[in-house]
Design an enzyme around this catalytic site. Sequence first.
Site, PDB file in Angstrom:
ATOM      1  N   ASP A   1      -0.571   8.323   7.973  1.00 33.81           N
ATOM      2  CA  ASP A   1      -0.140   6.990   8.414  1.00 33.81           C
ATOM      3  C   ASP A   1       1.260   7.087   9.000  1.00 33.81           C
ATOM      4  O   ASP A   1       1.548   6.604  10.093  1.00 33.81           O
ATOM      5  CB  ASP A   1      -0.032   6.079   7.157  1.00 33.81           C
ATOM      6  CG  ASP A   1      -1.125   5.045   7.083  1.00 33.81           C
ATOM      7  OD1 ASP A   1      -1.502   4.689   5.950  1.00 33.81           O
ATOM      8  OD2 ASP A   1      -1.567   4.611   8.142  1.00 33.81           O
TER       9      ASP A   1
ATOM     10  N   GLU B   1      -4.658  -6.114  13.692  1.00 36.53           N
ATOM     11  CA  GLU B   1      -6.095  -5.777  13.596  1.00 36.53           C
ATOM     12  C   GLU B   1      -6.957  -6.870  14.246  1.00 36.53           C
ATOM     13  O   GLU B   1      -7.658  -6.615  15.222  1.00 36.53           O
ATOM     14  CB  GLU B   1      -6.486  -5.556  12.136  1.00 36.53           C
ATOM     15  CG  GLU B   1      -5.812  -4.322  11.527  1.00 36.53           C
ATOM     16  CD  GLU B   1      -5.882  -4.238  10.016  1.00 36.53           C
ATOM     17  OE1 GLU B   1      -6.058  -3.123   9.505  1.00 36.53           O
ATOM     18  OE2 GLU B   1      -5.733  -5.290   9.341  1.00 36.53           O
TER      19      GLU B   1
ATOM     20  N   ASP C   1       0.851  -1.196   0.000  1.00 34.39           N
ATOM     21  CA  ASP C   1       0.000   0.000   0.000  1.00 34.39           C
ATOM     22  C   ASP C   1       0.886   1.247   0.000  1.00 34.39           C
ATOM     23  O   ASP C   1       1.921   1.275   0.672  1.00 34.39           O
ATOM     24  CB  ASP C   1      -0.881   0.056   1.272  1.00 34.39           C
ATOM     25  CG  ASP C   1      -1.710  -1.225   1.473  1.00 34.39           C
ATOM     26  OD1 ASP C   1      -1.883  -1.644   2.633  1.00 34.39           O
ATOM     27  OD2 ASP C   1      -2.124  -1.798   0.455  1.00 34.39           O
TER      28      ASP C   1
HETATM   29  P1  FBP Z   1      -5.663  -0.282   6.863  1.00 37.21           P
HETATM   30  O1  FBP Z   1      -6.347   0.959   6.488  1.00 37.21           O
HETATM   31  O2  FBP Z   1      -5.013  -0.249   8.181  1.00 37.21           O
HETATM   32  O3  FBP Z   1      -4.765  -0.794   5.778  1.00 37.21           O
HETATM   33  O4  FBP Z   1      -6.826  -1.378   7.103  1.00 37.21           O
HETATM   34  C1  FBP Z   1      -7.486  -2.023   6.253  1.00 37.21           C
HETATM   35  C2  FBP Z   1      -8.875  -1.435   5.993  1.00 37.21           C
HETATM   36  O5  FBP Z   1      -8.804  -0.116   5.576  1.00 37.21           O
HETATM   37  C3  FBP Z   1      -9.868  -1.572   7.153  1.00 37.21           C
HETATM   38  O6  FBP Z   1      -9.879  -0.490   8.006  1.00 37.21           O
HETATM   39  C4  FBP Z   1     -11.204  -1.667   6.404  1.00 37.21           C
HETATM   40  O7  FBP Z   1     -12.183  -2.349   7.133  1.00 37.21           O
HETATM   41  C5  FBP Z   1     -10.815  -2.412   5.157  1.00 37.21           C
HETATM   42  O8  FBP Z   1      -9.415  -2.216   4.959  1.00 37.21           O
HETATM   43  C6  FBP Z   1     -11.548  -1.895   3.966  1.00 37.21           C
HETATM   44  O9  FBP Z   1     -11.208  -2.743   2.898  1.00 37.21           O
HETATM   45  P2  FBP Z   1     -12.045  -2.702   1.530  1.00 37.21           P
HETATM   46  O10 FBP Z   1     -11.786  -1.360   0.933  1.00 37.21           O
HETATM   47  O11 FBP Z   1     -11.492  -3.841   0.741  1.00 37.21           O
HETATM   48  O12 FBP Z   1     -13.471  -2.914   1.892  1.00 37.21           O
END
Ligand code: FBP
Length: 340
Positions: free
Chosen positions: A76, A285, A70
């Site tokens: 962040d 998480e 990412d």
């Molecule tokens: P990070 O933002 O810490 O990378 O976490 C992953 C995340 O953003 C979660 O907060 C969220 O529930 C999920 O990914 C959303 O994923 P998607 O866009 O695939 O639904």
Amino acid sequence: MTTQPSSPLKFMTLERHIIEGEHLHPGATGQYSALLHGLSLAAKLVWREVSKAGLVNVLGTTDRMNISGDVVRKLDEFADQTIYRMMDHLGHLCVMASEENEDLLHIPEAYPSGKYVLLYDPLDGSSNIDANVTIGSIFSLYQRVTAEKKPGLPDVLQPGNRQIGAGYILYGPSLMFVYCTGHGVHGFTFDPSVGEFLLSHENIRIPARGSIYSMNEGNYGRWNSGMQRYARWLKEPDEPTGRPYSSRYIGSLVADVHRTLLYGGMYCYPGDSKHPDGKLRLMYENNPLAYIVEQAGGGAINGRQRILDVVPNSLHERSPLFIGSAEEVKIVQEFLEGKR
Ligand code: FBP
């Protein structure tokens, strides 16, 4: 005769709650309390940047990629550095690990080392950062297990059921600090007028059932048949079972789980044909949120077993997550096991 403050909740600051909690831990030395206090300070510093993000140059991305491929967002990076810098010199940690860093974060030689281990997701919900939607930070605490001079992976790669505490920070309409050290889940709301986190949600209990579901149905076509049947079941009209359930998906895990904790229901991030282990990280998480939701009376599985019993293999491994009300977790497990 002085009147007692009308608020049913006595003026309980986070700091006082942490110190009073020490009594529940025989032999407590105050080190653990100092860690939680450090995290609450880091929360305020991150909140200060997040709350003025649209006005100062902290929106958008850096030119760096994290271990998950990412693009690292400026906030962040700020949150990652702030939490690390707030915790590295306290003398109570032997090692840290952050979702944003490929390798372990060791304590600088200049600072004393301690007996605790901290894992953290500095800013969860990064896809929502620039859209002023609730985001959060997530943390997980363990005790060191190795005796060697230099702590290492064994100290960090412990199953979630070895956690001695966990919590999350919500940067939303208000700043919240929700934590658990094994004696209930408690939520504190930041009052800027006194600069303190005040107890606002004492001993949170998740309802056993709930008719709200939260998942990215855009991935429906890639889900296995059990998950697809469950997604259809949620939407079939059926009075006695309270269906159809309502769909709510913020896209910030910490915010979706916080709502689920208060209102009940289910949050799901399944594996799929493209990402068999899903998207979410087990150590940063799933483990801390599973610890909190279980302590509040709910459940958390990966589709095969209890999240907290998973023995981790790597720092950044991903894992499917099905978390929420105990009765709802049983239902989704039956669909995933093909019993429904
Ligand atoms: P990070 O933002 O810490 O990378 O976490 C992953 C995340 O953003 C979660 O907060 C969220 O529930 C999920 O990914 C959303 O994923 P998607 O866009 O695939 O639904």
